[in-house]
Design an enzyme around this catalytic site. Structure first.
Site, PDB file in Angstrom:
ATOM      1  CB  SER A   1      19.731  16.718 -17.892  1.00  0.00           C
ATOM      2  OG  SER A   1      18.930  15.624 -18.485  1.00  0.00           O
TER       3      SER A   1
ATOM      4  CE1 TYR B   1      15.017  18.524 -14.978  1.00  0.00           C
ATOM      5  CE2 TYR B   1      15.747  17.335 -16.930  1.00  0.00           C
ATOM      6  CZ  TYR B   1      15.992  17.751 -15.683  1.00  0.00           C
ATOM      7  OH  TYR B   1      17.061  16.925 -14.978  1.00  0.00           O
TER       8      TYR B   1
HETATM    9  P1  NAD Z   1      16.566  15.748  -6.076  1.00  0.00           P
HETATM   10  O1  NAD Z   1      15.193  15.912  -5.982  1.00  0.00           O
HETATM   11  O2  NAD Z   1      17.393  14.407  -5.197  1.00  0.00           O
HETATM   12  O3  NAD Z   1      17.500  16.844  -5.293  1.00  0.00           O
HETATM   13  C1  NAD Z   1      17.088  18.224  -5.900  1.00  0.00           C
HETATM   14  C2  NAD Z   1      17.803  19.137  -4.789  1.00  0.00           C
HETATM   15  O4  NAD Z   1      17.400  20.500  -5.288  1.00  0.00           O
HETATM   16  C3  NAD Z   1      17.414  18.963  -3.454  1.00  0.00           C
HETATM   17  O5  NAD Z   1      18.316  19.140  -2.698  1.00  0.00           O
HETATM   18  C4  NAD Z   1      16.280  20.088  -3.323  1.00  0.00           C
HETATM   19  O6  NAD Z   1      15.928  20.644  -1.990  1.00  0.00           O
HETATM   20  C5  NAD Z   1      16.959  21.023  -4.174  1.00  0.00           C
HETATM   21  N1  NAD Z   1      16.000  22.411  -4.712  1.00  0.00           N
HETATM   22  C6  NAD Z   1      14.707  22.259  -5.333  1.00  0.00           C
HETATM   23  N2  NAD Z   1      14.153  23.307  -5.323  1.00  0.00           N
HETATM   24  C7  NAD Z   1      15.172  24.320  -4.736  1.00  0.00           C
HETATM   25  C8  NAD Z   1      15.013  25.600  -4.728  1.00  0.00           C
HETATM   26  N3  NAD Z   1      14.049  26.401  -5.097  1.00  0.00           N
HETATM   27  N4  NAD Z   1      16.385  26.325  -3.966  1.00  0.00           N
HETATM   28  C9  NAD Z   1      17.137  25.555  -3.434  1.00  0.00           C
HETATM   29  N5  NAD Z   1      17.237  24.305  -3.625  1.00  0.00           N
HETATM   30  C10 NAD Z   1      16.263  23.518  -4.275  1.00  0.00           C
HETATM   31  O7  NAD Z   1      17.416  15.473  -7.447  1.00  0.00           O
HETATM   32  P2  NAD Z   1      18.625  14.910  -8.446  1.00  0.00           P
HETATM   33  O8  NAD Z   1      18.318  14.124  -9.180  1.00  0.00           O
HETATM   34  O9  NAD Z   1      19.646  15.006  -7.236  1.00  0.00           O
HETATM   35  O10 NAD Z   1      18.610  16.265  -9.094  1.00  0.00           O
HETATM   36  C11 NAD Z   1      19.854  17.259  -8.942  1.00  0.00           C
HETATM   37  C12 NAD Z   1      20.292  18.037 -10.332  1.00  0.00           C
HETATM   38  O11 NAD Z   1      20.560  16.901 -11.435  1.00  0.00           O
HETATM   39  C13 NAD Z   1      19.043  18.743 -10.881  1.00  0.00           C
HETATM   40  O12 NAD Z   1      19.358  19.802 -11.751  1.00  0.00           O
HETATM   41  C14 NAD Z   1      18.524  17.617 -11.924  1.00  0.00           C
HETATM   42  O13 NAD Z   1      17.732  18.267 -13.181  1.00  0.00           O
HETATM   43  C15 NAD Z   1      19.652  16.833 -12.211  1.00  0.00           C
HETATM   44  N6  NAD Z   1      19.720  15.829 -13.062  1.00  0.00           N
HETATM   45  C16 NAD Z   1      19.078  14.704 -12.424  1.00  0.00           C
HETATM   46  C17 NAD Z   1      19.136  13.562 -13.155  1.00  0.00           C
HETATM   47  C18 NAD Z   1      18.456  12.248 -12.489  1.00  0.00           C
HETATM   48  O14 NAD Z   1      18.055  11.213 -13.240  1.00  0.00           O
HETATM   49  N7  NAD Z   1      18.086  12.447 -11.218  1.00  0.00           N
HETATM   50  C19 NAD Z   1      19.447  13.449 -14.383  1.00  0.00           C
HETATM   51  C20 NAD Z   1      19.776  14.341 -15.163  1.00  0.00           C
HETATM   52  C21 NAD Z   1      19.958  15.670 -14.548  1.00  0.00           C
END
Ligand code: NAD
Length: 261
Positions: free
Chosen positions: A143, A156
């Site tokens: 991130s 985080y």
């Molecule tokens: P999201 O909430 O859409 O998806 C998260 C996924 O992780 C889902 O499939 C959920 O079921 C799964 N998950 C959560 N807890 C879990 C567990 N204990 N075991 C197995 N699976 C689990 O979120 P996203 O935005 O797609 O995030 C994905 C990654 O990208 C994360 O690591 C997040 O930190 C990172 N990220 C997101 C953003 C953003 O702006 N959306 C920015 C930077 C980084």
């Protein structure tokens, strides 16, 4: 279809960025194991759609990324049922927004386990499989918070800085085995994870929904645009190419200029 014959695990791929990674890998012919929580029927629909894309196998595994034994079992299952783990994308993640002095201890523990330690357990199980083939691609979704901080996101930010360090360490350890290890560090991507933190931010900062979107989330992003999950997946796909064999230990920002400021 440059990934025909390769097998991949993408954690947290029932939603958001992870689902975009899985779709991109399957579209290039990889067999994919998806993982994450959600409605069983919706997950089955996504799994079947992935398989229909290219005819390559798609499996779903419900392993909880906070449980090391379930992580090891998922990797073993992929090795057995998909024939290996050539590509590992550690992506599952959760968020909680609160100041440190009010931060629930169980939320701290859960974020560190899911957003950081799961990647260690995944690497620990998958690296021997990759070494045996002298080829592998490990990608971690870090991130912008792997490089800079924001208030109220202690767990985080700590976990994501940890991911950046773990990725570099792993890259050094496997550098002579044909395995690359890299982070992708998105800014704000429009996914359920971002959507779900809006109410808490509204509460902690006393703002409206529109103010959170424009003045908090996109305030950090000079392009004033959310990153799209498909853009993140396209970079991951490039990192899987042989053209990217010399890229390892890198942390790629895709944040609309956020960390340039
Ligand atoms: P999201 O909430 O859409 O998806 C998260 C996924 O992780 C889902 O499939 C959920 O079921 C799964 N998950 C959560 N807890 C879990 C567990 N204990 N075991 C197995 N699976 C689990 O979120 P996203 O935005 O797609 O995030 C994905 C990654 O990208 C994360 O690591 C997040 O930190 C990172 N990220 C997101 C953003 C953003 O702006 N959306 C920015 C930077 C980084």
């Amino acid at each position: 279809m440059f990934l025909k014959g390769k097998s991949a695990i993408v954690t947290g791929s029932t939603s958001g960025i992870g689902l975009a990674y899985a779709k991109a890998l399957a579209a290039e012919g990889a067999s994919v194991m998806i993982n994450g929580f959600g409605d069983a029927a919706a997950i089955e629909t996504e799994r079947a759609a992935l398989e229909a894309t290219t005819g390559a196998k798609a499996l779903y595994d419900a392993a909880d990324m906070s449980k090391p034994d379930q992580i090891a079992a998922m990797v073993a299952r992929a090795a057995q049922e998909l024939g290996g783990v050539d590509i590992l994308i550690s992506n599952a993640g959760i968020q909680h927004v609160a100041p440190i002095d009010e931060f629930p201890i169980e939320k701290w523990d859960a974020i560190l386990a899911i957003n950081l330690s799961s990647t260690f357990h995944l690497m620990r199980a998958a690296i021997p499989l990759m070494k045996a083939r002298n080829w592998g691609r490990i990608i971690t979704t870090a991130s912008a918070h792997s490089l800079v901080a924001s208030p109220n996101k202690a767990a985080y930010v700590a976990a994501k800085h940890g991911i950046a360090g773990l990725t570099k360490t792993a890259a050094l350890e496997v550098a002579t085995h044909g395995i690359t290890v890299n982070c992708i560090s998105p800014g704000y991507v429009w996914t359920p994870l971002v959507e779900n933190q809006i109410p808490d931010t509204m509460k902690t900062r006393g703002l409206t929904r529109e103010q959170v979107i424009n003045d908090v989330l996109l305030d950090a992003q000079p392009t004033k645009q959310f990153v799209q999950p498909e853009q993140v997946a396209a970079l991951a796909l490039f990192l899987c190419r042989d053209d990217a064999a010399a890229i390892t230990g890198a942390n790629y920002s895709m944040d609309g200029g956020w960390t340039a400021a």
